[in-house]
Write a protein that holds these residues in place. Structure first.
Motif, PDB file in Angstrom:
ATOM      1  N   GLY A   1      29.292  40.122  37.004  1.00 33.47           N
ATOM      2  CA  GLY A   1      30.220  41.047  36.522  1.00 33.47           C
ATOM      3  C   GLY A   1      31.465  40.879  36.882  1.00 33.47           C
ATOM      4  N   ASN A   2      31.888  40.119  38.179  1.00 31.93           N
ATOM      5  CA  ASN A   2      32.801  39.619  38.705  1.00 31.93           C
ATOM      6  C   ASN A   2      33.522  38.935  37.560  1.00 31.93           C
ATOM      7  N   ALA A   3      33.003  37.990  36.797  1.00 28.92           N
ATOM      8  CA  ALA A   3      33.388  37.052  36.001  1.00 28.92           C
ATOM      9  C   ALA A   3      34.262  38.007  34.774  1.00 28.92           C
ATOM     10  N   GLU A   4      33.885  39.502  34.601  1.00 28.30           N
ATOM     11  CA  GLU A   4      34.349  40.144  33.463  1.00 28.30           C
ATOM     12  C   GLU A   4      35.441  40.910  34.176  1.00 28.30           C
ATOM     13  N   LEU A   5      36.841  40.282  34.234  1.00 25.09           N
ATOM     14  CA  LEU A   5      37.905  41.093  34.919  1.00 25.09           C
ATOM     15  C   LEU A   5      37.918  42.504  34.905  1.00 25.09           C
ATOM     16  N   PHE A   6      37.862  42.952  33.537  1.00 28.16           N
ATOM     17  CA  PHE A   6      38.109  44.637  33.525  1.00 28.16           C
ATOM     18  C   PHE A   6      36.912  45.067  33.307  1.00 28.16           C
ATOM     19  N   GLY A   7      35.802  44.407  32.815  1.00 32.33           N
ATOM     20  CA  GLY A   7      34.512  45.183  32.251  1.00 32.33           C
ATOM     21  C   GLY A   7      33.343  45.495  33.058  1.00 32.33           C
ATOM     22  N   ALA A   8      33.685  45.073  34.343  1.00 32.21           N
ATOM     23  CA  ALA A   8      32.651  45.353  35.288  1.00 32.21           C
ATOM     24  C   ALA A   8      32.723  46.786  36.043  1.00 32.21           C
ATOM     25  N   ASP A   9      31.302  47.317  36.062  1.00 28.93           N
ATOM     26  CA  ASP A   9      31.429  48.788  36.832  1.00 28.93           C
ATOM     27  C   ASP A   9      31.907  48.742  38.169  1.00 28.93           C
ATOM     28  N   ASN A  10      31.655  47.841  38.913  1.00 28.25           N
ATOM     29  CA  ASN A  10      31.946  47.535  40.395  1.00 28.25           C
ATOM     30  C   ASN A  10      32.685  46.094  40.502  1.00 28.25           C
ATOM     31  N   LEU A  11      33.600  46.017  41.454  1.00 25.98           N
ATOM     32  CA  LEU A  11      34.431  44.854  42.075  1.00 25.98           C
ATOM     33  C   LEU A  11      33.704  44.476  43.295  1.00 25.98           C
ATOM     34  N   VAL A  12      33.162  43.247  43.476  1.00 25.57           N
ATOM     35  CA  VAL A  12      32.441  42.757  44.607  1.00 25.57           C
ATOM     36  C   VAL A  12      33.178  41.878  45.180  1.00 25.57           C
ATOM     37  N   LEU A  13      33.706  42.147  46.362  1.00 26.07           N
ATOM     38  CA  LEU A  13      34.376  40.827  47.153  1.00 26.07           C
ATOM     39  C   LEU A  13      33.663  40.298  48.203  1.00 26.07           C
ATOM     40  N   ILE A  14      33.696  39.370  48.787  1.00 26.25           N
ATOM     41  CA  ILE A  14      33.382  38.885  50.155  1.00 26.25           C
ATOM     42  C   ILE A  14      34.292  38.377  50.986  1.00 26.25           C
ATOM     43  N   ALA A  15      34.123  38.943  52.399  1.00 28.03           N
ATOM     44  CA  ALA A  15      35.269  38.546  53.314  1.00 28.03           C
ATOM     45  C   ALA A  15      34.668  37.268  54.111  1.00 28.03           C
ATOM     46  N   LYS A  16      35.635  36.296  54.265  1.00 28.74           N
ATOM     47  CA  LYS A  16      35.455  35.125  54.791  1.00 28.74           C
ATOM     48  C   LYS A  16      36.328  34.893  56.013  1.00 28.74           C
ATOM     49  N   ARG A  17      35.737  34.233  57.043  1.00 27.99           N
ATOM     50  CA  ARG A  17      36.643  34.009  58.146  1.00 27.99           C
ATOM     51  C   ARG A  17      37.607  32.855  57.952  1.00 27.99           C
ATOM     52  N   ASN A  18      38.764  32.955  57.965  1.00 25.61           N
ATOM     53  CA  ASN A  18      40.013  31.951  57.741  1.00 25.61           C
ATOM     54  C   ASN A  18      39.525  30.395  58.269  1.00 25.61           C
ATOM     55  N   LYS A  19      39.203  30.747  59.516  1.00 25.31           N
ATOM     56  CA  LYS A  19      38.879  29.356  60.469  1.00 25.31           C
ATOM     57  C   LYS A  19      37.943  28.502  59.740  1.00 25.31           C
ATOM     58  N   ASP A  20      36.834  29.043  59.295  1.00 26.09           N
ATOM     59  CA  ASP A  20      35.740  28.157  59.007  1.00 26.09           C
ATOM     60  C   ASP A  20      34.785  28.699  57.582  1.00 26.09           C
ATOM     61  N   ASP A  21      35.500  29.521  56.920  1.00 24.02           N
ATOM     62  CA  ASP A  21      34.832  30.103  55.785  1.00 24.02           C
ATOM     63  C   ASP A  21      33.347  30.731  55.924  1.00 24.02           C
ATOM     64  N   VAL A  22      33.186  31.101  57.318  1.00 24.25           N
ATOM     65  CA  VAL A  22      32.016  31.897  57.502  1.00 24.25           C
ATOM     66  C   VAL A  22      31.856  33.228  56.839  1.00 24.25           C
ATOM     67  N   PRO A  23      30.996  33.773  56.240  1.00 21.20           N
ATOM     68  CA  PRO A  23      30.721  35.027  55.418  1.00 21.20           C
ATOM     69  C   PRO A  23      30.718  36.040  56.213  1.00 21.20           C
ATOM     70  N   LEU A  24      31.644  37.050  56.387  1.00 20.05           N
ATOM     71  CA  LEU A  24      31.558  38.124  57.177  1.00 20.05           C
ATOM     72  C   LEU A  24      31.023  39.630  56.605  1.00 20.05           C
ATOM     73  N   GLY A  25      31.013  39.958  55.365  1.00 19.44           N
ATOM     74  CA  GLY A  25      30.766  41.106  54.830  1.00 19.44           C
ATOM     75  C   GLY A  25      30.989  41.112  53.540  1.00 19.44           C
ATOM     76  N   LEU A  26      30.730  42.387  52.855  1.00 21.98           N
ATOM     77  CA  LEU A  26      30.960  42.560  51.414  1.00 21.98           C
ATOM     78  C   LEU A  26      31.900  43.987  51.184  1.00 21.98           C
ATOM     79  N   PHE A  27      32.560  43.864  50.297  1.00 18.49           N
ATOM     80  CA  PHE A  27      33.631  44.954  49.705  1.00 18.49           C
ATOM     81  C   PHE A  27      32.913  45.400  48.381  1.00 18.49           C
ATOM     82  N   ILE A  28      32.291  46.598  48.182  1.00 18.74           N
ATOM     83  CA  ILE A  28      31.966  47.016  46.783  1.00 18.74           C
ATOM     84  C   ILE A  28      32.728  48.051  46.212  1.00 18.74           C
ATOM     85  N   LEU A  29      33.396  47.908  45.541  1.00 22.61           N
ATOM     86  CA  LEU A  29      34.485  48.911  44.918  1.00 22.61           C
ATOM     87  C   LEU A  29      34.219  49.281  43.583  1.00 22.61           C
TER      88      LEU A  29
END
Length: 84
Positions: free
Chosen positions: A56-84
């Motif tokens: 769905g994220n590959a479809e820039l404007f066609g997805a029902d939800n935009l899902v983003l992942i938060a990652k720590r700058n220092k080491d790219d450790v995943p911290l959580g999701l944002f579902i918009l």
């Protein structure tokens, strides 16, 4: 992957295939399933849901939800999701 938003300690980006295992693990966590996620809105099992978000994220404007992942700058450790 290009950061959507960059902060002092973390950044947001669209998840990609390398994020699949961590997102699936979060979706399978019993505590998160009861308190954060609504499995009634999921497509199939956690693996299928995570794959649907990535596709769905590959479809820039066609997805029902935009899902983003938060990652720590220092080491790219995943911290959580944002579902918009």
């Amino acid at each position: 992957m290009i950061a959507v938003s960059q902060g002092l300690f973390c950044y947001l980006q669209r998840p990609d295939l390398e994020d699949q295992s961590v997102i699936t693990r979060w979706l399978n966590d019993p505590f998160l399933r009861e308190t954060v996620f609504d499995p009634g809105n999921f497509i199939g099992d956690p693996d299928e849901q995570e794959q649907a978000w990535i596709e769905g994220n590959a479809e820039l404007f066609g997805a029902d939800n935009l899902v983003l992942i938060a990652k720590r700058n220092k080491d790219d450790v995943p911290l959580g999701l944002f579902i918009l």
